[in-house]
Design a protein around this motif. Structure first.
Motif, mmCIF file in Angstrom:
data_model
loop_
_atom_site.group_PDB
_atom_site.id
_atom_site.type_symbol
_atom_site.label_atom_id
_atom_site.label_comp_id
_atom_site.label_asym_id
_atom_site.label_seq_id
_atom_site.Cartn_x
_atom_site.Cartn_y
_atom_site.Cartn_z
ATOM 1 N N ARG A 25 0.828 -1.210 0.000
ATOM 2 C CA ARG A 25 0.000 0.000 0.000
ATOM 3 C C ARG A 25 0.861 1.258 0.000
ATOM 4 O O ARG A 25 0.540 2.234 -0.677
ATOM 5 N N LEU A 26 1.949 1.260 0.786
ATOM 6 C CA LEU A 26 2.844 2.414 0.794
ATOM 7 C C LEU A 26 3.494 2.609 -0.571
ATOM 8 O O LEU A 26 3.652 3.739 -1.036
ATOM 9 N N THR A 27 3.867 1.513 -1.216
ATOM 10 C CA THR A 27 4.457 1.602 -2.550
ATOM 11 C C THR A 27 3.472 2.202 -3.536
ATOM 12 O O THR A 27 3.828 3.067 -4.342
ATOM 13 N N ARG A 28 2.222 1.778 -3.469
ATOM 14 C CA ARG A 28 1.205 2.337 -4.367
ATOM 15 C C ARG A 28 0.892 3.788 -4.014
ATOM 16 O O ARG A 28 0.632 4.608 -4.893
ATOM 17 N N MET A 29 0.934 4.123 -2.724
ATOM 18 C CA MET A 29 0.597 5.472 -2.299
ATOM 19 C C MET A 29 1.628 6.489 -2.779
ATOM 20 O O MET A 29 1.285 7.566 -3.256
ATOM 21 N N PHE A 30 2.912 6.155 -2.662
ATOM 22 C CA PHE A 30 3.951 7.119 -2.999
ATOM 23 C C PHE A 30 4.572 6.869 -4.368
ATOM 24 O O PHE A 30 5.438 7.603 -4.798
ATOM 25 N N GLY A 31 4.134 5.848 -5.061
ATOM 26 C CA GLY A 31 4.696 5.537 -6.373
ATOM 27 C C GLY A 31 3.796 6.024 -7.491
ATOM 28 O O GLY A 31 2.752 6.631 -7.283
ATOM 29 N N VAL A 35 -3.029 4.853 -12.274
ATOM 30 C CA VAL A 35 -4.026 5.862 -11.931
ATOM 31 C C VAL A 35 -3.390 7.246 -11.875
ATOM 32 O O VAL A 35 -3.908 8.203 -12.416
ATOM 33 N N ASN A 36 -2.230 7.356 -11.215
ATOM 34 C CA ASN A 36 -1.629 8.680 -11.045
ATOM 35 C C ASN A 36 -0.274 8.790 -11.736
ATOM 36 O O ASN A 36 0.589 9.503 -11.282
ATOM 37 N N ARG A 37 -0.065 8.113 -12.842
ATOM 38 C CA ARG A 37 1.245 8.130 -13.485
ATOM 39 C C ARG A 37 1.567 9.475 -14.119
ATOM 40 O O ARG A 37 2.718 9.804 -14.284
ATOM 41 N N HIS A 43 1.063 16.201 -2.978
ATOM 42 C CA HIS A 43 0.379 16.330 -1.687
ATOM 43 C C HIS A 43 0.859 15.267 -0.704
ATOM 44 O O HIS A 43 1.071 15.550 0.478
ATOM 45 N N ARG A 44 1.073 14.048 -1.173
ATOM 46 C CA ARG A 44 1.541 12.976 -0.295
ATOM 47 C C ARG A 44 2.985 13.194 0.139
ATOM 48 O O ARG A 44 3.341 12.954 1.285
ATOM 49 N N TYR A 45 3.821 13.652 -0.791
ATOM 50 C CA TYR A 45 5.223 13.889 -0.450
ATOM 51 C C TYR A 45 5.366 15.034 0.541
ATOM 52 O O TYR A 45 6.159 14.961 1.476
ATOM 53 N N ILE A 46 4.614 16.097 0.339
ATOM 54 C CA ILE A 46 4.677 17.222 1.281
ATOM 55 C C ILE A 46 4.139 16.791 2.639
ATOM 56 O O ILE A 46 4.683 17.166 3.684
ATOM 57 N N GLY A 47 3.083 15.986 2.648
ATOM 58 C CA GLY A 47 2.545 15.487 3.916
ATOM 59 C C GLY A 47 3.543 14.622 4.660
ATOM 60 O O GLY A 47 3.705 14.736 5.878
ATOM 61 N N LEU A 48 4.241 13.749 3.935
ATOM 62 C CA LEU A 48 5.274 12.928 4.556
ATOM 63 C C LEU A 48 6.392 13.803 5.098
ATOM 64 O O LEU A 48 6.873 13.592 6.225
#
Length: 125
Positions: A25-31, A35-37, A43-48
Protein backbone atom coordinates in the motif's frame (compact mmCIF):
# COMPACT_ATOMS: atom_id res chain seq x y z
CA UNK A 1 16.53 -28.41 18.06
CA UNK A 2 13.47 -26.40 18.84
CA UNK A 3 10.13 -27.38 17.33
CA UNK A 4 7.86 -24.44 16.44
CA UNK A 5 4.20 -25.01 17.18
CA UNK A 6 1.56 -24.55 14.50
CA UNK A 7 -0.07 -21.58 16.21
CA UNK A 8 3.21 -19.66 16.42
CA UNK A 9 3.94 -20.39 12.78
CA UNK A 10 0.46 -19.27 11.69
CA UNK A 11 0.83 -16.08 13.74
CA UNK A 12 4.15 -15.34 12.07
CA UNK A 13 2.57 -15.96 8.66
CA UNK A 14 -0.33 -13.60 9.48
CA UNK A 15 2.06 -10.85 10.58
CA UNK A 16 4.16 -11.36 7.47
CA UNK A 17 1.09 -11.08 5.22
CA UNK A 18 0.03 -7.91 7.01
CA UNK A 19 3.54 -6.45 6.66
CA UNK A 20 3.61 -7.24 2.93
CA UNK A 21 0.16 -5.66 2.52
CA UNK A 22 1.26 -2.46 4.29
CA UNK A 23 4.45 -2.20 2.23
CA UNK A 24 2.42 -2.75 -0.95
CA UNK A 25 0.00 0.00 0.00
CA UNK A 26 2.84 2.41 0.79
CA UNK A 27 4.46 1.60 -2.55
CA UNK A 28 1.20 2.34 -4.37
CA UNK A 29 0.60 5.47 -2.30
CA UNK A 30 3.95 7.12 -3.00
CA UNK A 31 4.70 5.54 -6.37
CA UNK A 32 3.47 6.12 -9.87
CA UNK A 33 0.64 3.78 -10.77
CA UNK A 34 -1.58 3.63 -13.80
CA UNK A 35 -4.03 5.86 -11.93
CA UNK A 36 -1.63 8.68 -11.04
CA UNK A 37 1.24 8.13 -13.49
CA UNK A 38 0.82 11.56 -15.06
CA UNK A 39 0.31 13.38 -11.78
CA UNK A 40 3.14 13.55 -9.27
CA UNK A 41 1.57 12.93 -5.84
CA UNK A 42 2.99 16.18 -4.42
CA UNK A 43 0.38 16.33 -1.69
CA UNK A 44 1.54 12.98 -0.29
CA UNK A 45 5.22 13.89 -0.45
CA UNK A 46 4.68 17.22 1.28
CA UNK A 47 2.54 15.49 3.92
CA UNK A 48 5.27 12.93 4.56
CA UNK A 49 7.82 15.73 4.77
CA UNK A 50 5.61 17.60 7.25
CA UNK A 51 5.18 14.55 9.48
CA UNK A 52 8.93 13.84 9.55
CA UNK A 53 9.73 17.49 10.30
CA UNK A 54 7.08 17.59 13.01
CA UNK A 55 8.56 14.56 14.79
CA UNK A 56 12.08 16.01 14.50
CA UNK A 57 10.81 19.34 15.85
CA UNK A 58 9.17 17.69 18.85
CA UNK A 59 12.38 15.88 19.70
CA UNK A 60 14.55 18.99 19.29
CA UNK A 61 12.19 21.31 21.18
CA UNK A 62 12.10 18.92 24.13
CA UNK A 63 15.87 18.34 24.00
CA UNK A 64 17.10 21.90 23.48
CA UNK A 65 14.91 24.73 22.25
CA UNK A 66 17.86 27.05 21.55
CA UNK A 67 19.39 24.55 19.13
CA UNK A 68 15.99 24.13 17.46
CA UNK A 69 15.67 27.88 16.88
CA UNK A 70 19.29 28.72 15.99
CA UNK A 71 20.90 25.65 14.40
CA UNK A 72 18.12 24.07 12.32
CA UNK A 73 15.82 25.40 9.61
CA UNK A 74 12.86 23.52 11.10
CA UNK A 75 11.43 26.65 12.71
CA UNK A 76 10.85 27.94 9.15
CA UNK A 77 10.49 24.78 7.05
CA UNK A 78 7.76 23.21 9.22
CA UNK A 79 5.24 26.06 8.77
CA UNK A 80 6.27 26.35 5.12
CA UNK A 81 5.50 22.65 4.60
CA UNK A 82 2.13 23.12 6.30
CA UNK A 83 1.29 26.03 4.01
CA UNK A 84 2.38 24.09 0.92
CA UNK A 85 0.33 21.12 2.13
CA UNK A 86 -2.78 23.30 2.37
CA UNK A 87 -2.18 24.74 -1.10
CA UNK A 88 -1.61 21.31 -2.64
CA UNK A 89 -4.74 19.96 -0.90
CA UNK A 90 -6.78 22.82 -2.33
CA UNK A 91 -5.37 22.14 -5.79
CA UNK A 92 -5.63 18.35 -5.87
CA UNK A 93 -8.95 17.85 -4.09
CA UNK A 94 -10.88 20.75 -5.62
CA UNK A 95 -10.90 19.20 -9.06
CA UNK A 96 -11.97 15.72 -8.03
CA UNK A 97 -15.63 14.86 -8.13
CA UNK A 98 -17.20 12.59 -5.54
CA UNK A 99 -18.18 9.04 -6.49
CA UNK A 100 -21.69 9.80 -5.28
CA UNK A 101 -23.63 13.02 -5.55
CA UNK A 102 -23.45 13.53 -1.78
CA UNK A 103 -20.72 11.46 -0.12
CA UNK A 104 -21.59 12.96 3.25
CA UNK A 105 -19.40 14.94 5.60
CA UNK A 106 -16.72 12.26 5.71
CA UNK A 107 -16.62 9.24 3.48
CA UNK A 108 -14.19 6.38 3.87
CA UNK A 109 -13.05 3.54 1.64
CA UNK A 110 -15.22 2.59 -1.29
CA UNK A 111 -18.17 4.75 -0.21
CA UNK A 112 -16.85 7.85 -1.96
CA UNK A 113 -14.24 10.54 -1.94
CA UNK A 114 -13.98 13.24 0.68
CA UNK A 115 -16.49 16.04 0.42
CA UNK A 116 -15.15 19.47 -0.53
CA UNK A 117 -16.60 20.85 2.74
CA UNK A 118 -14.46 18.39 4.73
CA UNK A 119 -11.33 19.23 2.71
CA UNK A 120 -11.93 22.98 3.09
CA UNK A 121 -12.35 22.71 6.83
CA UNK A 122 -9.12 20.74 7.18
CA UNK A 123 -7.22 23.22 4.99
CA UNK A 124 -8.39 26.01 7.31
CA UNK A 125 -7.04 24.25 10.39
Amino acid sequence: NMIVSGSVLSTVKEHWREFVTVIGRLTRMFGFSRVNRLVIPVHRYIGLSYILQFVASLVLINANFVIYMTKTPLWFSLPLSGTLQAISAAWYFRHTTPKKMDPGFMSMGDVGRLSWFFVSENIFF
